[in-house]
Design a protein around this motif. Structure first.
Motif, PDB file in Angstrom:
ATOM      1  N   ALA A   1      -4.304  -8.439  -5.194  1.00  0.00           N
ATOM      2  CA  ALA A   1      -5.484  -9.238  -4.831  1.00  0.00           C
ATOM      3  C   ALA A   1      -5.637 -10.379  -5.798  1.00  0.00           C
ATOM      4  O   ALA A   1      -6.216 -11.441  -5.606  1.00  0.00           O
ATOM      5  N   HIS A   2      -5.428 -10.107  -7.028  1.00  0.00           N
ATOM      6  CA  HIS A   2      -5.637 -11.209  -8.378  1.00  0.00           C
ATOM      7  C   HIS A   2      -4.700 -12.274  -7.951  1.00  0.00           C
ATOM      8  O   HIS A   2      -5.092 -13.261  -8.104  1.00  0.00           O
TER       9      HIS A   2
ATOM     10  N   GLU B   1      -7.446 -13.363   5.215  1.00  0.00           N
ATOM     11  CA  GLU B   1      -6.257 -12.403   5.490  1.00  0.00           C
ATOM     12  C   GLU B   1      -5.968 -12.252   6.804  1.00  0.00           C
ATOM     13  O   GLU B   1      -4.871 -11.911   7.246  1.00  0.00           O
TER      14      GLU B   1
ATOM     15  N   PRO C   1      -2.529  -2.598  -5.401  1.00  0.00           N
ATOM     16  CA  PRO C   1      -3.505  -3.506  -4.707  1.00  0.00           C
ATOM     17  C   PRO C   1      -4.431  -4.737  -5.829  1.00  0.00           C
ATOM     18  O   PRO C   1      -4.484  -5.428  -5.165  1.00  0.00           O
ATOM     19  N   GLU C   2      -4.926  -4.162  -6.737  1.00  0.00           N
ATOM     20  CA  GLU C   2      -5.703  -5.043  -7.463  1.00  0.00           C
ATOM     21  C   GLU C   2      -4.741  -6.060  -8.235  1.00  0.00           C
ATOM     22  O   GLU C   2      -5.321  -6.992  -8.287  1.00  0.00           O
TER      23      GLU C   2
ATOM     24  N   ARG D   1      -3.511 -13.179  -5.060  1.00  0.00           N
ATOM     25  CA  ARG D   1      -3.869 -13.899  -3.994  1.00  0.00           C
ATOM     26  C   ARG D   1      -5.243 -14.797  -4.454  1.00  0.00           C
ATOM     27  O   ARG D   1      -5.259 -16.034  -3.986  1.00  0.00           O
ATOM     28  N   ALA D   2      -6.057 -14.157  -5.128  1.00  0.00           N
ATOM     29  CA  ALA D   2      -7.262 -14.873  -5.667  1.00  0.00           C
ATOM     30  C   ALA D   2      -6.878 -16.264  -6.193  1.00  0.00           C
ATOM     31  O   ALA D   2      -7.215 -17.385  -6.083  1.00  0.00           O
TER      32      ALA D   2
ATOM     33  N   THR E   1      -0.771 -10.298   4.766  1.00  0.00           N
ATOM     34  CA  THR E   1       0.396 -10.118   4.082  1.00  0.00           C
ATOM     35  C   THR E   1       1.636  -9.561   4.808  1.00  0.00           C
ATOM     36  O   THR E   1       1.296  -8.967   5.524  1.00  0.00           O
TER      37      THR E   1
END
Length: 296
Positions: free
Chosen positions: A189-190, A205, A185-186, A192-193, A210
């Motif tokens: 998330a990076h 989101e 997940p991390e 997506r950021a 996703t």
């Protein structure tokens, strides 16, 4: 190789469609590419939601396709020819003798005049896997993205046709972690950021959920160039692997030059830079065969 592949692509896709009945459409025709030396950018009307910040982009006319569509069409095309496709079969050992290549597999024994290893990330040394995590997000009608956006850290690739139309691929990590294909997940998330810095609506989101996430394994060589050509000391066994991040781009050219090699024809391009013999002694190819030139 890249130029040859681009030139071959239209006929390549047309031939696949003729054999399979499945079209593989171009998903996009334009790429916005960042580079620190660029000093000009494009009008905001092309991608109005893009917030480049201090980045400068230029426009390339280039196509993208969906690899899932290509792989399905290729498989259907092969099945509609006289080629015998033996699936779910592992090669245990290939023994090359003066009488040919003897293949010991999990599905029996076979004999071949020539053998091509196309094992991707599962090839033998010096090819090693490089993991890439990515995610697919839905795009709302208010974000009609039709161009690829690419920086050194991130790419955003819209799907405009086929079953994944209306989504965009965000990728990808580059990791040296062996054959691990787990997603985290991390890391997602990076990604997506990073994408959100360029397209702020992707931060919502609920608006851009996703749809899918996965990790693939790229076949990397020490110099990030493919291995194309005969194995040292085994002239009837060939490598076609190590394409790293350019496998889809180089697919038509690879098929073309390998067919020329197997047919003893003149090559369309000089393969010296891609020859397995370029590997130094410290990175020697781990050969998965037995070679006995006089053995019956």
């Amino acid at each position: 190789m890249s130029k040859l592949s681009l030139d071959l692509y239209p006929d390549y896709l047309a031939h696949i469609k003729q054999l399979s009945g499945l079209a593989v459409p171009f998903q996009t025709d334009t790429t916005l590419q960042f580079h620190p030396s660029y000093t000009k950018t494009f009008g905001s009307s092309l991608t109005p939601h893009l917030t480049p910040g201090d980045r400068h982009f230029t426009i390339f006319e280039e196509h993208s396709i969906d690899p899932q569509q290509l792989s399905a069409a290729l498989l259907a095309a092969v099945r509609n020819t006289s080629i015998e496709l033996i699936e779910h079969t592992s090669l245990r050992v290939a023994s090359e003798t003066s009488h040919g290549i003897h293949l010991d597999t999990s599905n029996g024994r076979f004999k071949a005049g020539r053998l091509v290893y196309t094992l991707g990330a599962w090839s033998f040394a010096p090819v090693t896997p490089r993991k890439g995590q990515m995610l697919l997000v839905a795009l709302p009608p208010s974000l009609p993205l039709r161009e690829v956006i690419r920086t050194p850290e991130i790419y955003i690739v819209p799907r405009t046709q086929g079953p994944r139309a209306g989504n965009a691929l965000i990728g990808a990590t580059v990791e040296d972690v062996g054959f691990d294909t787990a997603t985290h997940p991390e890391d997602l998330a990076h990604l997506r950021a990073l994408a959100t810095q360029l397209l702020p609506p992707l931060a919502d989101e609920s608006l851009c959920p996703t749809v899918d996430q996965w990790a693939g394994l790229r076949p990397a060589t020490p110099d990030h160039l493919p291995l194309l050509g005969p194995l040292p000391e085994a002239p009837n066994q060939f490598l076609a692997t190590g394409h790293y991040r350019n496998g889809i781009l180089l697919a038509p050219a690879t098929a073309h030059v390998m067919a020329q090699l197997l047919s003893d024809e003149s090559l369309s391009v000089d393969l010296t830079s891609f020859s397995p013999t370029r590997i130094s002694s410290n990175e020697k190819i781990a050969q998965p065969y037995r070679y006995s030139p006089t053995e019956p």
